[in-house]
Design an enzyme around this catalytic site. Structure first.
Site, PDB file in Angstrom:
ATOM      1  N   LYS A 144       0.571  -1.528  -0.227  1.00  0.00           N
ATOM      2  CA  LYS A 144      -0.335  -0.197  -0.005  1.00  0.00           C
ATOM      3  C   LYS A 144       0.901   1.044   0.055  1.00  0.00           C
ATOM      4  O   LYS A 144       2.224   1.332  -0.094  1.00  0.00           O
ATOM      5  CB  LYS A 144      -0.880  -0.415   0.976  1.00  0.00           C
ATOM      6  CG  LYS A 144      -1.991  -0.992   0.909  1.00  0.00           C
ATOM      7  CD  LYS A 144      -3.405  -1.106   2.015  1.00  0.00           C
ATOM      8  CE  LYS A 144      -4.446  -2.035   1.363  1.00  0.00           C
ATOM      9  NZ  LYS A 144      -5.528  -2.301   1.959  1.00  0.00           N
ATOM     10  N   ARG A 198      -3.647 -10.388   5.373  1.00  0.00           N
ATOM     11  CA  ARG A 198      -4.000 -10.047   3.346  1.00  0.00           C
ATOM     12  C   ARG A 198      -2.975  -9.695   2.756  1.00  0.00           C
ATOM     13  O   ARG A 198      -2.510  -7.945   2.917  1.00  0.00           O
ATOM     14  CB  ARG A 198      -5.403  -8.986   3.213  1.00  0.00           C
ATOM     15  CG  ARG A 198      -6.028  -9.354   2.266  1.00  0.00           C
ATOM     16  CD  ARG A 198      -7.294  -8.268   2.011  1.00  0.00           C
ATOM     17  NE  ARG A 198      -7.915  -7.699   0.631  1.00  0.00           N
ATOM     18  CZ  ARG A 198      -7.195  -8.044  -0.503  1.00  0.00           C
ATOM     19  NH1 ARG A 198      -6.357  -6.708  -0.564  1.00  0.00           N
ATOM     20  NH2 ARG A 198      -7.971  -7.688  -1.733  1.00  0.00           N
TER      21      ARG A 198
HETATM   22  N1  HH2 Z   1      -7.615  -4.329   0.824  1.00  0.00           N
HETATM   23  C1  HH2 Z   1      -7.998  -3.942  -0.660  1.00  0.00           C
HETATM   24  C2  HH2 Z   1      -8.331  -4.770  -1.006  1.00  0.00           C
HETATM   25  N2  HH2 Z   1      -8.881  -5.424   0.188  1.00  0.00           N
HETATM   26  N3  HH2 Z   1     -10.235  -6.452   2.110  1.00  0.00           N
HETATM   27  C3  HH2 Z   1      -9.712  -5.967   3.580  1.00  0.00           C
HETATM   28  N4  HH2 Z   1     -10.450  -6.525   4.477  1.00  0.00           N
HETATM   29  N5  HH2 Z   1      -9.091  -5.741   3.526  1.00  0.00           N
HETATM   30  C4  HH2 Z   1      -8.114  -4.752   2.494  1.00  0.00           C
HETATM   31  O1  HH2 Z   1      -6.767  -4.068   3.223  1.00  0.00           O
HETATM   32  C5  HH2 Z   1      -8.149  -4.923   1.910  1.00  0.00           C
HETATM   33  C6  HH2 Z   1      -9.236  -5.036   0.960  1.00  0.00           C
HETATM   34  C7  HH2 Z   1      -6.962  -3.347  -1.291  1.00  0.00           C
HETATM   35  O2  HH2 Z   1      -5.927  -4.070  -2.238  1.00  0.00           O
HETATM   36  P1  HH2 Z   1      -6.279  -4.835  -3.276  1.00  0.00           P
HETATM   37  O3  HH2 Z   1      -7.398  -5.818  -3.799  1.00  0.00           O
HETATM   38  O4  HH2 Z   1      -4.706  -5.726  -4.364  1.00  0.00           O
HETATM   39  O5  HH2 Z   1      -5.997  -3.563  -4.213  1.00  0.00           O
HETATM   40  P2  HH2 Z   1      -7.255  -2.990  -5.282  1.00  0.00           P
HETATM   41  O6  HH2 Z   1      -8.790  -2.605  -4.966  1.00  0.00           O
HETATM   42  O7  HH2 Z   1      -6.831  -1.664  -5.879  1.00  0.00           O
HETATM   43  O8  HH2 Z   1      -8.112  -4.647  -5.707  1.00  0.00           O
END
Ligand code: HH2
Length: 264
Positions: A209, A243
């Site tokens: 992040k 995660r």
């Molecule tokens: N962060 C992201 C997405 N979903 N869910 C939870 N519970 N906690 C988190 O910190 C969280 C989440 C963001 O990461 P990523 O899926 O890699 O990115 P994107 O939302 O751009 O797909």
């Protein structure tokens, strides 16, 4: 340190902030998920809509088209979580074999998700976010970020229970990077232990992040060290689920940390 479960990220999106477009093809996403399992993931979090700041909203039809074949391909092998805020997508995902719903809006977008999880006995992740993904990084403000997030999560947990979710099926997440500036993120991680008073497992997602880049200037593809440091410190403060995108490295870090803190 609790022995945290690793939740491996499987993004079936063209625009996720760190791996957008890499696993849009279902076979590639399934292959990636199986690899994360072998590396030590206990849960695979499958998502079809990016939540990065400024991301485009995706319709339920397109989201289901992306995630369902991947869930069907992984559910026999793994515990699958669906990262969605739409009850229609969550229902189809549970039908396809998922058993956890990860709702980054904590039932604010679609309270039906609570009813659904209650009926199906699914685990529900409730995450804190200030604002919505389009606007959340525009000058976020708190009185006391930890107290405010804690009060929000307590209130959303009450809503979830009122819609029929068993309290033992709820996990909570302070939402690192969701409507928070650098100091907010660092304070939440530093004082994470205070959220243990809510009595439910804590999920933490720091993986790649931007707060890491704000500390050392690193681009998104060079944030593994920061991901590991923040994940292990979160686990030491009681996080039960980490995660992460990079499961092999996180699994090694957890093993080493455990060996130091709890010698055999
Ligand atoms: N962060 C992201 C997405 N979903 N869910 C939870 N519970 N906690 C988190 O910190 C969280 C989440 C963001 O990461 P990523 O899926 O890699 O990115 P994107 O939302 O751009 O797909």
């Amino acid at each position: 340190m609790a022995n945290p479960k690793l939740m491996g990220v499987v993004n079936v999106t063209p625009d996720s902030f760190s791996d957008g477009g890499r696993y849009l093809d279902p076979a590639a996403a399934i292959g990636h998920g199986l690899e994360l399992l072998e590396q030590g993931a206990e849960i695979l979090d499958v998502g079809g809509e990016s939540t990065r700041p400024g991301a485009e909203e995706v319709g339920a039809g397109e989201e289901m088209r992306r995630v369902l074949p991947v869930i069907e391909g992984l559910a026999g092998e793994a515990t699958v979580s669906i990262d969605t805020s739409k009850a229609q997508v969550a229902r189809a995902a549970l039908d396809a074999g998922a058993s956890i719903v990860n709702d980054v809006t904590a039932l604010r977008h679609d309270p039906e998700i609570g009813v659904l999880c209650g009926e199906r006995g699914a685990t529900l992740v409730l995450m804190h976010m200030q604002g919505d993904p389009r606007t959340m990084q525009e000058d976020p403000r708190y009185d006391d970020v930890v107290e405010d997030v804690k009060a929000f999560l307590a209130e959303r947990m009450e809503v979830a229970v009122a819609t029929g979710v068993a309290e033992q099926r709820i996990w909570l997440d302070p939402g690192i990077g969701f409507g928070k500036d650098l100091d907010h993120n660092l304070e939440l991680l530093r004082r994470l232990g205070e959220l243990r008073a809510l009595g439910r497992p804590l999920v933490i997602g720091t993986s790649r992040k931007s707060f890491i880049g704000k500390i050392d200037g690193s681009p998104v593809e060079e944030r593994l060290g920061g991901t590991i440091a923040s994940s292990i410190l979160a686990a030491a403060e009681g996080a039960g689920v980490l995660r992460v995108h990079d499961v092999a490295e996180a699994a090694q870090a957890v093993k080493v940390a455990n060996a130091i803190l709890a010698p055999a």
